[in-house]
Design an enzyme around this catalytic site. Structure first.
Site, PDB file in Angstrom:
ATOM      1  N   ASN A  42       0.840  -1.202   0.000  1.00  0.00           N
ATOM      2  CA  ASN A  42       0.000   0.000   0.000  1.00  0.00           C
ATOM      3  C   ASN A  42       0.875   1.253   0.000  1.00  0.00           C
ATOM      4  O   ASN A  42       1.961   1.283   0.602  1.00  0.00           O
ATOM      5  CB  ASN A  42      -1.030   0.005   1.133  1.00  0.00           C
ATOM      6  CG  ASN A  42      -0.469  -0.210   2.518  1.00  0.00           C
ATOM      7  OD1 ASN A  42       0.595  -0.777   2.687  1.00  0.00           O
ATOM      8  ND2 ASN A  42      -1.197   0.249   3.519  1.00  0.00           N
ATOM      9  N   ILE A  43       0.391   2.265  -0.711  1.00  0.00           N
ATOM     10  CA  ILE A  43       1.116   3.533  -0.871  1.00  0.00           C
ATOM     11  C   ILE A  43       0.118   4.651  -0.599  1.00  0.00           C
ATOM     12  O   ILE A  43      -0.837   4.830  -1.360  1.00  0.00           O
ATOM     13  CB  ILE A  43       1.702   3.650  -2.300  1.00  0.00           C
ATOM     14  CG1 ILE A  43       2.641   2.468  -2.600  1.00  0.00           C
ATOM     15  CG2 ILE A  43       2.450   4.984  -2.454  1.00  0.00           C
ATOM     16  CD1 ILE A  43       3.048   2.335  -4.059  1.00  0.00           C
ATOM     17  N   GLU A  44       0.336   5.335   0.541  1.00  0.00           N
ATOM     18  CA  GLU A  44      -0.648   6.331   0.978  1.00  0.00           C
ATOM     19  C   GLU A  44      -0.323   7.728   0.438  1.00  0.00           C
ATOM     20  O   GLU A  44       0.722   7.959  -0.171  1.00  0.00           O
ATOM     21  CB  GLU A  44      -0.715   6.317   2.515  1.00  0.00           C
ATOM     22  CG  GLU A  44      -1.184   4.964   3.009  1.00  0.00           C
ATOM     23  CD  GLU A  44      -1.432   4.892   4.510  1.00  0.00           C
ATOM     24  OE1 GLU A  44      -0.930   5.766   5.250  1.00  0.00           O
ATOM     25  OE2 GLU A  44      -2.127   3.951   4.929  1.00  0.00           O
ATOM     26  N   CYS A  53      -4.146   0.410  -2.411  1.00  0.00           N
ATOM     27  CA  CYS A  53      -3.942  -0.784  -1.586  1.00  0.00           C
ATOM     28  C   CYS A  53      -2.837  -1.670  -2.164  1.00  0.00           C
ATOM     29  O   CYS A  53      -2.550  -1.620  -3.373  1.00  0.00           O
ATOM     30  CB  CYS A  53      -5.226  -1.602  -1.532  1.00  0.00           C
ATOM     31  SG  CYS A  53      -6.595  -0.810  -0.688  1.00  0.00           S
ATOM     32  N   GLU A  55      -2.897  -4.871  -2.757  1.00  0.00           N
ATOM     33  CA  GLU A  55      -3.384  -5.836  -3.749  1.00  0.00           C
ATOM     34  C   GLU A  55      -3.466  -5.212  -5.137  1.00  0.00           C
ATOM     35  O   GLU A  55      -3.076  -5.801  -6.147  1.00  0.00           O
ATOM     36  CB  GLU A  55      -4.792  -6.334  -3.371  1.00  0.00           C
ATOM     37  CG  GLU A  55      -4.885  -7.005  -2.023  1.00  0.00           C
ATOM     38  CD  GLU A  55      -5.240  -6.037  -0.903  1.00  0.00           C
ATOM     39  OE1 GLU A  55      -4.636  -4.947  -0.814  1.00  0.00           O
ATOM     40  OE2 GLU A  55      -6.128  -6.377  -0.105  1.00  0.00           O
ATOM     41  N   CYS A  91     -10.046  -5.411   0.892  1.00  0.00           N
ATOM     42  CA  CYS A  91     -11.200  -4.509   0.837  1.00  0.00           C
ATOM     43  C   CYS A  91     -12.048  -4.788  -0.402  1.00  0.00           C
ATOM     44  O   CYS A  91     -11.632  -5.478  -1.337  1.00  0.00           O
ATOM     45  CB  CYS A  91     -10.737  -3.052   0.867  1.00  0.00           C
ATOM     46  SG  CYS A  91     -10.188  -2.417  -0.735  1.00  0.00           S
ATOM     47  N   CYS A  94     -10.621  -3.768  -3.892  1.00  0.00           N
ATOM     48  CA  CYS A  94      -9.627  -4.728  -4.399  1.00  0.00           C
ATOM     49  C   CYS A  94     -10.293  -6.013  -4.883  1.00  0.00           C
ATOM     50  O   CYS A  94      -9.896  -6.588  -5.904  1.00  0.00           O
ATOM     51  CB  CYS A  94      -8.588  -5.026  -3.329  1.00  0.00           C
ATOM     52  SG  CYS A  94      -7.490  -3.625  -3.031  1.00  0.00           S
TER      53      CYS A  94
HETATM   54  N1  THU Z   1      -5.354  -1.391   2.637  1.00  0.00           N
HETATM   55  C1  THU Z   1      -4.805  -2.223   1.717  1.00  0.00           C
HETATM   56  O1  THU Z   1      -3.667  -2.039   1.289  1.00  0.00           O
HETATM   57  N2  THU Z   1      -5.559  -3.254   1.271  1.00  0.00           N
HETATM   58  C2  THU Z   1      -6.834  -3.523   1.670  1.00  0.00           C
HETATM   59  O2  THU Z   1      -7.451  -4.432   1.138  1.00  0.00           O
HETATM   60  C3  THU Z   1      -7.435  -2.742   2.757  1.00  0.00           C
HETATM   61  C4  THU Z   1      -6.680  -1.538   3.193  1.00  0.00           C
HETATM   62  C5  THU Z   1      -4.555  -0.244   3.105  1.00  0.00           C
HETATM   63  C6  THU Z   1      -5.074   1.108   2.708  1.00  0.00           C
HETATM   64  C7  THU Z   1      -4.486   2.008   3.764  1.00  0.00           C
HETATM   65  O3  THU Z   1      -3.175   2.389   3.356  1.00  0.00           O
HETATM   66  C8  THU Z   1      -4.366   1.096   4.991  1.00  0.00           C
HETATM   67  O4  THU Z   1      -4.478  -0.232   4.521  1.00  0.00           O
HETATM   68  C9  THU Z   1      -5.428   1.358   6.052  1.00  0.00           C
HETATM   69  O5  THU Z   1      -6.690   1.303   5.493  1.00  0.00           O
END
Ligand code: THU
Length: 137
Positions: A42-44, A53, A55, A91, A94
């Protein structure tokens, strides 16, 4: 490639996460039918919405490279810098991206504590899904 090997690659991918806002890191390892594996994290983003996310990072890397046939994905998540403390279910966004490229028997290995995992098919994770098949007459 065993589920354990794929989960190990997902754990390694998790260390690449950029998570200054949530502090929750996610790693994914996507196994293609040709045997190649694509890792993602994940890259915010400060604007939150552009966050991607783990995935989807893995899927989009693979699709960019021309991959279209996928076998399974391993996913792990948890507080950054710590071992996963519970089951990590992907999620809904994804799951829908997976549905674009995968059949309902595509497998999801979801990591949990102590290097354990649970496995489900995409059909189980996204029942009554909308896909490109629904756009054909
Ligand atoms: N996140 C994912 O990378 N994959 C998911 O399926 C659910 C959430 C990440 C997004 C965010 O950076 C962090 O988890 C908290 O929600």
């Amino acid at each position: 490639m065993t589920p354990e090997e794929l989960l190990k690659l997902a754990k390694e991918a998790r260390t690449h996460a950029y998570v200054p806002y949530s502090g929750f890191s996610v790693g994914a390892a996507l196994l293609c039918k040709d045997g190649k594996v694509y890792q993602g994290c994940n890259i915010e983003n400060a604007a939150y919405g552009p966050t991607i996310c783990g995935e989807r990072t893995a899927f989009f890397k693979a699709v960019y490279d021309g991959e279209r046939d996928f076998e399974a994905i391993a996913v792990v998540g948890g507080k950054a810098g710590q071992e996963p403390s519970g089951l990590f279910p992907p999620c809904g966004v994804c799951r829908q991206v997976m549905r674009e490229f995968c059949d309902l028997d595509f497998k999801l290995y979801m990591g949990k504590e102590n290097d354990g995992y649970e496995v489900r098919t995409l059909g189980e994770m996204l029942p009554l899904s909308f896909s490109n098949a629904d756009m054909k007459e």
